[in-house]
Write a protein that holds these residues in place. Structure first.
Motif, PDB file in Angstrom:
ATOM      1  N   HIS A 128     -37.865 132.776 -44.929  1.00  0.00           N
ATOM      2  CA  HIS A 128     -38.704 131.621 -44.594  1.00  0.00           C
ATOM      3  C   HIS A 128     -38.608 131.332 -43.103  1.00  0.00           C
ATOM      4  N   ASP A 129     -39.684 130.734 -42.546  1.00  0.00           N
ATOM      5  CA  ASP A 129     -39.648 130.374 -41.127  1.00  0.00           C
ATOM      6  C   ASP A 129     -39.813 128.873 -40.898  1.00  0.00           C
ATOM      7  N   GLU A 130     -40.067 128.143 -41.962  1.00  0.00           N
ATOM      8  CA  GLU A 130     -40.185 126.684 -41.841  1.00  0.00           C
ATOM      9  C   GLU A 130     -39.907 126.048 -43.183  1.00  0.00           C
ATOM     10  N   LEU A 131     -39.276 124.873 -43.141  1.00  0.00           N
ATOM     11  CA  LEU A 131     -39.049 124.062 -44.331  1.00  0.00           C
ATOM     12  C   LEU A 131     -39.687 122.699 -44.101  1.00  0.00           C
ATOM     13  N   ARG A 132     -40.119 122.075 -45.185  1.00  0.00           N
ATOM     14  CA  ARG A 132     -40.727 120.756 -45.064  1.00  0.00           C
ATOM     15  C   ARG A 132     -40.401 119.936 -46.303  1.00  0.00           C
ATOM     16  N   TRP A 133     -39.969 118.697 -46.086  1.00  0.00           N
ATOM     17  CA  TRP A 133     -39.759 117.761 -47.191  1.00  0.00           C
ATOM     18  C   TRP A 133     -41.061 117.019 -47.434  1.00  0.00           C
ATOM     19  N   LEU A 134     -41.526 117.021 -48.692  1.00  0.00           N
ATOM     20  CA  LEU A 134     -42.811 116.399 -49.030  1.00  0.00           C
ATOM     21  C   LEU A 134     -42.617 115.307 -50.079  1.00  0.00           C
ATOM     22  N   THR A 135     -43.234 114.168 -49.836  1.00  0.00           N
ATOM     23  CA  THR A 135     -43.265 113.133 -50.861  1.00  0.00           C
ATOM     24  C   THR A 135     -44.277 113.568 -51.924  1.00  0.00           C
ATOM     25  N   PRO A 136     -44.208 112.982 -53.131  1.00  0.00           N
ATOM     26  CA  PRO A 136     -45.137 113.397 -54.184  1.00  0.00           C
ATOM     27  C   PRO A 136     -46.602 113.302 -53.763  1.00  0.00           C
ATOM     28  N   GLU A 137     -46.915 112.326 -52.924  1.00  0.00           N
ATOM     29  CA  GLU A 137     -48.310 112.135 -52.494  1.00  0.00           C
ATOM     30  C   GLU A 137     -48.758 113.206 -51.493  1.00  0.00           C
ATOM     31  N   ARG A 138     -47.809 113.943 -50.924  1.00  0.00           N
ATOM     32  CA  ARG A 138     -48.146 114.894 -49.857  1.00  0.00           C
ATOM     33  C   ARG A 138     -47.954 116.357 -50.251  1.00  0.00           C
ATOM     34  N   VAL A 139     -47.630 116.628 -51.524  1.00  0.00           N
ATOM     35  CA  VAL A 139     -47.360 118.024 -51.901  1.00  0.00           C
ATOM     36  C   VAL A 139     -48.564 118.936 -51.716  1.00  0.00           C
ATOM     37  N   ASP A 140     -49.762 118.380 -51.726  1.00  0.00           N
ATOM     38  CA  ASP A 140     -50.956 119.213 -51.566  1.00  0.00           C
ATOM     39  C   ASP A 140     -51.292 119.509 -50.106  1.00  0.00           C
ATOM     40  N   GLU A 141     -50.453 119.058 -49.170  1.00  0.00           N
ATOM     41  CA  GLU A 141     -50.724 119.286 -47.751  1.00  0.00           C
ATOM     42  C   GLU A 141     -50.362 120.694 -47.287  1.00  0.00           C
ATOM     43  N   VAL A 142     -49.652 121.454 -48.120  1.00  0.00           N
ATOM     44  CA  VAL A 142     -49.302 122.833 -47.749  1.00  0.00           C
ATOM     45  C   VAL A 142     -50.005 123.800 -48.692  1.00  0.00           C
ATOM     46  N   ASP A 143     -50.158 125.045 -48.245  1.00  0.00           N
ATOM     47  CA  ASP A 143     -50.852 126.082 -49.011  1.00  0.00           C
ATOM     48  C   ASP A 143     -49.851 126.815 -49.906  1.00  0.00           C
ATOM     49  N   TRP A 144     -49.617 126.270 -51.105  1.00  0.00           N
ATOM     50  CA  TRP A 144     -48.659 126.842 -52.047  1.00  0.00           C
ATOM     51  C   TRP A 144     -49.147 128.185 -52.572  1.00  0.00           C
ATOM     52  N   LEU A 145     -48.198 129.086 -52.850  1.00  0.00           N
ATOM     53  CA  LEU A 145     -48.518 130.305 -53.585  1.00  0.00           C
ATOM     54  C   LEU A 145     -49.044 129.906 -54.959  1.00  0.00           C
ATOM     55  N   GLU A 146     -50.020 130.671 -55.455  1.00  0.00           N
ATOM     56  CA  GLU A 146     -50.687 130.291 -56.712  1.00  0.00           C
ATOM     57  C   GLU A 146     -49.703 130.079 -57.860  1.00  0.00           C
ATOM     58  N   GLN A 147     -48.728 130.994 -57.994  1.00  0.00           N
ATOM     59  CA  GLN A 147     -47.821 130.906 -59.138  1.00  0.00           C
ATOM     60  C   GLN A 147     -46.895 129.701 -59.059  1.00  0.00           C
ATOM     61  N   ALA A 171     -46.735 135.917 -46.180  1.00  0.00           N
ATOM     62  CA  ALA A 171     -46.323 135.168 -44.982  1.00  0.00           C
ATOM     63  C   ALA A 171     -47.290 134.029 -44.691  1.00  0.00           C
ATOM     64  N   GLY A 172     -46.727 132.858 -44.365  1.00  0.00           N
ATOM     65  CA  GLY A 172     -47.537 131.689 -44.042  1.00  0.00           C
ATOM     66  C   GLY A 172     -47.857 130.815 -45.232  1.00  0.00           C
ATOM     67  N   ARG A 173     -47.636 131.323 -46.450  1.00  0.00           N
ATOM     68  CA  ARG A 173     -47.859 130.514 -47.662  1.00  0.00           C
ATOM     69  C   ARG A 173     -46.552 129.818 -48.029  1.00  0.00           C
ATOM     70  N   TRP A 174     -46.640 128.776 -48.802  1.00  0.00           N
ATOM     71  CA  TRP A 174     -45.483 127.945 -49.144  1.00  0.00           C
ATOM     72  C   TRP A 174     -45.053 128.192 -50.581  1.00  0.00           C
ATOM     73  N   GLU A 175     -43.741 128.045 -50.815  1.00  0.00           N
ATOM     74  CA  GLU A 175     -43.202 128.267 -52.147  1.00  0.00           C
ATOM     75  C   GLU A 175     -41.989 127.367 -52.375  1.00  0.00           C
ATOM     76  N   LEU A 176     -41.563 127.352 -53.630  1.00  0.00           N
ATOM     77  CA  LEU A 176     -40.277 126.773 -53.982  1.00  0.00           C
ATOM     78  C   LEU A 176     -39.251 127.876 -53.750  1.00  0.00           C
ATOM     79  N   PRO A 177     -38.154 127.607 -53.041  1.00  0.00           N
ATOM     80  CA  PRO A 177     -37.203 128.674 -52.701  1.00  0.00           C
ATOM     81  C   PRO A 177     -36.452 129.198 -53.918  1.00  0.00           C
ATOM     82  N   GLY A 178     -36.045 130.462 -53.832  1.00  0.00           N
ATOM     83  CA  GLY A 178     -35.291 131.084 -54.915  1.00  0.00           C
ATOM     84  C   GLY A 178     -35.308 132.585 -54.777  1.00  0.00           C
ATOM     85  N   GLY A 179     -35.087 133.278 -55.893  1.00  0.00           N
ATOM     86  CA  GLY A 179     -35.072 134.731 -55.843  1.00  0.00           C
ATOM     87  C   GLY A 179     -34.760 135.342 -57.197  1.00  0.00           C
ATOM     88  N   LYS A 180     -34.534 136.653 -57.185  1.00  0.00           N
ATOM     89  CA  LYS A 180     -34.346 137.419 -58.411  1.00  0.00           C
ATOM     90  C   LYS A 180     -32.940 137.263 -58.985  1.00  0.00           C
TER      91      LYS A 180
END
Length: 135
Positions: free
Chosen positions: A98-117, A30-39
């Motif tokens: 998920h509790d929030e979505l955000r659109w990021l430009t290529p220059e801003r992708v590092d502004e969120v705390d992505w899951l390591e994988q 919870a609170g970390r960011w990811e690319l959406p999807g699933g199994k």
């Protein structure tokens, strides 16, 4: 022999931006960011699973375009595969997991705390956006 389950995620591109989704569960993610999807479900292809998952999680119709090379280990018995995705219809909303979505430009992708994988695929997705890809 151990069966590995595939988890698919979408690098959703729209108007030169990448969609990031903040996890609301489980607690350790919870609170970390990811690319959406699933199994993947039995009998589904990866693109079919991704279309279904994006419909369930975000309420959108999307088209998987191409797979980002590589796969990344998740918890034991699971691997992550990532596809670039073109948004066809709908405005993404955080409906499940998920509790929030955000659109990021290529220059801003590092502004969120992505899951390591997700980080290697996010870096590749951002590079493709910088190069002018639309999915």
């Amino acid at each position: 022999m151990t069966t590995v389950r595939v988890v698919v995620a979408g690098a959703v591109f729209h108007q030169g931006r990448l969609l990031a989704a903040r996890r609301s569960a489980p607690p350790e993610l919870a609170g970390r960011w990811e690319l959406p999807g699933g199994k993947l479900e039995p009998g589904e292809t990866a693109p079919e699973a991704l279309v279904r998952e994006l419909r369930e999680e975000l309420g959108v119709e999307a088209e998987p375009v191409g797979r980002i090379a590589g796969e990344w280990p998740l918890k034991p018995g699971y691997v992550l595969q990532v596809w670039t995705v073109r948004l066809l219809a709908g405005e993404p909303r955080p409906l499940e997991d998920h509790d929030e979505l955000r659109w990021l430009t290529p220059e801003r992708v590092d502004e969120v705390d992505w899951l390591e994988q997700d980080r290697p695929a996010v870096a590749e997705a951002a590079a493709r956006l910088r190069a002018g890809a639309d999915a």
